[in-house]
Motif scaffolding. Structure first.
Motif, PDB file in Angstrom:
ATOM      1  N   GLN A  92       3.421 -10.277  -3.969  1.00  0.00           N
ATOM      2  CA  GLN A  92       4.233  -9.616  -4.996  1.00  0.00           C
ATOM      3  C   GLN A  92       4.881 -10.599  -5.957  1.00  0.00           C
ATOM      4  OE1 GLN A  92       6.614  -7.437  -1.966  1.00  0.00           O
ATOM      5  NE2 GLN A  92       6.166  -5.642  -3.223  1.00  0.00           N
TER       6      GLN A  92
ATOM      7  N   ASP B  27      13.329  -5.323   0.001  1.00  0.00           N
ATOM      8  CA  ASP B  27      12.190  -5.662  -0.848  1.00  0.00           C
ATOM      9  C   ASP B  27      11.381  -6.788  -0.208  1.00  0.00           C
ATOM     10  OD1 ASP B  27      12.855  -3.881  -3.004  1.00  0.00           O
ATOM     11  OD2 ASP B  27      14.513  -5.217  -3.471  1.00  0.00           O
TER      12      ASP B  27
ATOM     13  N   SER C 108       5.892  -5.457   1.071  1.00  0.00           N
ATOM     14  CA  SER C 108       4.653  -5.101   0.381  1.00  0.00           C
ATOM     15  C   SER C 108       4.956  -3.997  -0.612  1.00  0.00           C
ATOM     16  CB  SER C 108       3.578  -4.626   1.377  1.00  0.00           C
ATOM     17  OG  SER C 108       3.847  -3.306   1.820  1.00  0.00           O
ATOM     18  N   ASP C 109       3.953  -3.631  -1.404  1.00  0.00           N
ATOM     19  CA  ASP C 109       4.115  -2.528  -2.344  1.00  0.00           C
ATOM     20  C   ASP C 109       4.434  -1.219  -1.627  1.00  0.00           C
ATOM     21  OD1 ASP C 109       3.545  -4.241  -4.416  1.00  0.00           O
ATOM     22  OD2 ASP C 109       1.905  -3.032  -5.245  1.00  0.00           O
ATOM     23  N   ASP C 110       3.944  -1.065  -0.411  1.00  0.00           N
ATOM     24  CA  ASP C 110       4.025   0.225   0.276  1.00  0.00           C
ATOM     25  C   ASP C 110       4.930   0.241   1.502  1.00  0.00           C
ATOM     26  OD1 ASP C 110       2.164   1.503  -1.511  1.00  0.00           O
ATOM     27  OD2 ASP C 110       0.589   0.333  -0.541  1.00  0.00           O
TER      28      ASP C 110
ATOM     29  N   HIS D  97      10.183   1.853  -2.169  1.00  0.00           N
ATOM     30  CA  HIS D  97      10.702   1.371  -3.463  1.00  0.00           C
ATOM     31  C   HIS D  97      10.931   2.498  -4.464  1.00  0.00           C
ATOM     32  CE1 HIS D  97       9.702  -2.520  -1.785  1.00  0.00           C
ATOM     33  NE2 HIS D  97       8.427  -2.215  -1.722  1.00  0.00           N
TER      34      HIS D  97
ATOM     35  N   SER E 263      11.118   2.168  -8.966  1.00  0.00           N
ATOM     36  CA  SER E 263      10.746   0.856  -8.424  1.00  0.00           C
ATOM     37  C   SER E 263      10.994  -0.298  -9.381  1.00  0.00           C
ATOM     38  CB  SER E 263       9.247   0.849  -8.077  1.00  0.00           C
ATOM     39  OG  SER E 263       8.900   1.925  -7.248  1.00  0.00           O
TER      40      SER E 263
ATOM     41  N   ASN F 148      10.137  -3.584  -7.281  1.00  0.00           N
ATOM     42  CA  ASN F 148       9.421  -4.461  -6.367  1.00  0.00           C
ATOM     43  C   ASN F 148       8.098  -3.820  -5.933  1.00  0.00           C
ATOM     44  OD1 ASN F 148       9.528  -5.748  -3.116  1.00  0.00           O
ATOM     45  ND2 ASN F 148       9.554  -7.051  -4.911  1.00  0.00           N
ATOM     46  N   ARG F 149       7.326  -3.416  -6.936  1.00  0.00           N
ATOM     47  CA  ARG F 149       6.064  -2.728  -6.687  1.00  0.00           C
ATOM     48  C   ARG F 149       5.204  -2.863  -7.945  1.00  0.00           C
ATOM     49  NH1 ARG F 149       3.331   2.306  -5.977  1.00  0.00           N
ATOM     50  NH2 ARG F 149       2.841   2.646  -3.778  1.00  0.00           N
ATOM     51  N   HIS F 150       3.893  -3.092  -7.770  1.00  0.00           N
ATOM     52  CA  HIS F 150       3.036  -3.278  -8.934  1.00  0.00           C
ATOM     53  C   HIS F 150       2.855  -1.988  -9.731  1.00  0.00           C
ATOM     54  CE1 HIS F 150       1.922  -6.970  -6.688  1.00  0.00           C
ATOM     55  NE2 HIS F 150       1.731  -7.455  -7.900  1.00  0.00           N
TER      56      HIS F 150
ATOM     57  N   TYR G 175       4.967   1.423 -10.331  1.00  0.00           N
ATOM     58  CA  TYR G 175       6.257   2.028 -10.040  1.00  0.00           C
ATOM     59  C   TYR G 175       6.105   3.453  -9.501  1.00  0.00           C
ATOM     60  CZ  TYR G 175       8.515  -1.693 -12.800  1.00  0.00           C
ATOM     61  OH  TYR G 175       8.972  -2.894 -13.278  1.00  0.00           O
TER      62      TYR G 175
END
Length: 425
Positions: free
Chosen positions: A64, A270, A273-275, A325, A354, A356-358, A360
């Motif tokens: 991330q 945070d 990971s994204d998930d 997130h 979000s 902290n996620r690629h 949102y």
């Protein structure tokens, strides 16, 4: 003159040297790349007292790397642009959304005065606003300025209460003094001075005590014993009791009208990971319960560093996982009469969205249907459309408040506005 053997050995030596140089360069590059990841030592007292401005990036990981909170507009969104953006908001049939007030910079928690004044705290503006109705036109007036971060506000018995990081202030007879607010009375100040995760949310219970969350100034750490908790404060006496611990960052809560219990939203850590992990909706059924932070997240995910032998079964799990997130903030039980009967006692949550996620997610209003015990619980999207593409915002819901007519107000700290959602058959 060198022999063929000598030339072959020389070429071999040069090859090994080149490989060694390349490996060294790769090692240096890798080391430099690793050093580029943000990392802070939150175990030292100096970190708590003087956290760096980008403290929230301190646990950055490779997957991330480079993610950071988006910078919001410098000024509130103009009315014409607000009305255009609201055309993209999706609602259930029969509901509509409109602009209640604009020009409310960095709007956060809202509270009604006894005489119909809407008070609004702020995140970055250091200001508390009063919104009044003047012949159908909403007038926005800054009534308190120069505060640290007055996100949390509440109103009771003619007085306005403001949480300003390290103290709770009381302003008597506030609605009669909007042009010149009276001197503040400090009703509680056993509060750390850390601004990081120090912004508050205030919720009165039926007995007149305030529920106040205390977030730790870090993403993931072993916090000081005065933080990562929720307290119940009597503003008349200054007494306080600890009602929940192991809470990372809560900026929303409400009293269940059916049981009198306190429910609250919680932002999970945070940089996993994204998930993962999921943000949470919690319910205090037992005073002093531990909700897992920093050892366990979402009720079933041990922290990769801070679990330290603890099992998630030791802690109180969330009543509902809200998603990774989504950043849940303000929440309210629906106690109005305007919405259809099936909405009665439902929970509405403002998801800030979000960073902290690629890609949102959040940036919407969620509806949660549950009984007083948190059984048979489910959630669904109620209002959405503030996220544009993968990482764009036209607005970020931050708080929810019911209006006297049963409609719902939404504070948006990104656009600097208050929206109104109403229902008509």
């Amino acid at each position: 003159m060198t022999s063929r053997k000598d030339r072959k050995e020389a070429r071999s030596s040069l090859g090994r040297a080149a490989i060694a140089v390349a490996c060294a360069a790769l090692f240096v590059a890798s080391a430099a790349h690793a050093q580029a990841l943000k990392s802070y030592d939150s175990t030292k007292k100096d970190f708590w007292e003087h956290p760096p401005a980008d403290w929230f990036l301190g646990d950055e990981n490779e997957a991330q790397k480079g993610l950071a909170p988006p910078a919001g507009p410098a000024l509130p969104t103009p009315m014409a642009d607000l009305e255009t953006s609201l055309k993209s908001i999706k609602l259930p049939n029969g509901f509509k959304i409109s602009v209640y007030a604009s020009g409310v910079n960095s709007a956060r928690q809202m509270a009604w005065g006894d005489k119909g004044t809407l008070f609004v705290g702020s995140f970055g503006a250091g200001t508390v606003y009063a919104i009044t109705d003047n012949g159908g036109k909403k007038e926005v007036k800054p009534i308190l300025t120069g505060l640290k971060m007055p996100t949390g506000i509440a109103f009771r018995d003619g007085a306005l209460y403001v949480a300003d990081i390290d103290k709770i202030l009381k302003y008597e007879n506030a609605e009669a003094n909007l042009d010149k607010m009276p001197a503040a009375k400090v009703v509680y100040d056993d509060m750390p001075s850390y601004a990081a995760h120090g912004w508050k949310y205030l919720t009165f219970d039926k007995a007149g005590w305030l529920y106040v969350p205390f977030g730790p100034p870090c993403n993931e750490c072993l916090p000081p014993t005065s933080l990562a908790q929720v307290r119940r404060v009597n503003p008349n006496t200054g007494q306080a009791e600890l009602v929940a611990i192991g809470v990372r960052n809560s900026v929303g809560g409400d009293i269940d009208p059916r049981s009198g219990d306190y429910w609250f939203t919680e932002n999970a850590r945070d940089w996993i990971s994204d998930d993962l992990p999921s943000d949470k909706l919690n319910h205090i059924e037992k005073i002093g319960a531990h909700y897992g932070y920093p050892y366990c997240h979402q009720g079933d995910l041990p922290d990769p560093k801070f679990a330290m032998g603890h099992k998630c079964s030791e802690f109180t799990p969330p009543t509902l996982k809200l998603g990774a997130h989504v950043a849940p903030l303000g929440m309210k039980f629906y106690t109005g009469k305007q919405f259809p009967a099936e909405y009665s006692d439902n929970i509405f949550i403002a998801e800030h969205g979000s960073w902290n996620r690629h890609k949102y997610q959040g940036g919407r209003i969620m509806r949660v249907v549950t009984d007083p015990k948190g059984k048979h619980i489910k959630q669904e999207v109620f209002a959405s459309g503030w996220i544009n593409g993968d990482q764009g915002y036209s607005g970020r819901p931050a708080d929810i408040l019911l209006a006297p007519d049963g409609s719902m107000l939404i504070a948006d700290d990104w656009a600097g506005a208050i929206y109104q959602i109403s229902y008509a058959k």
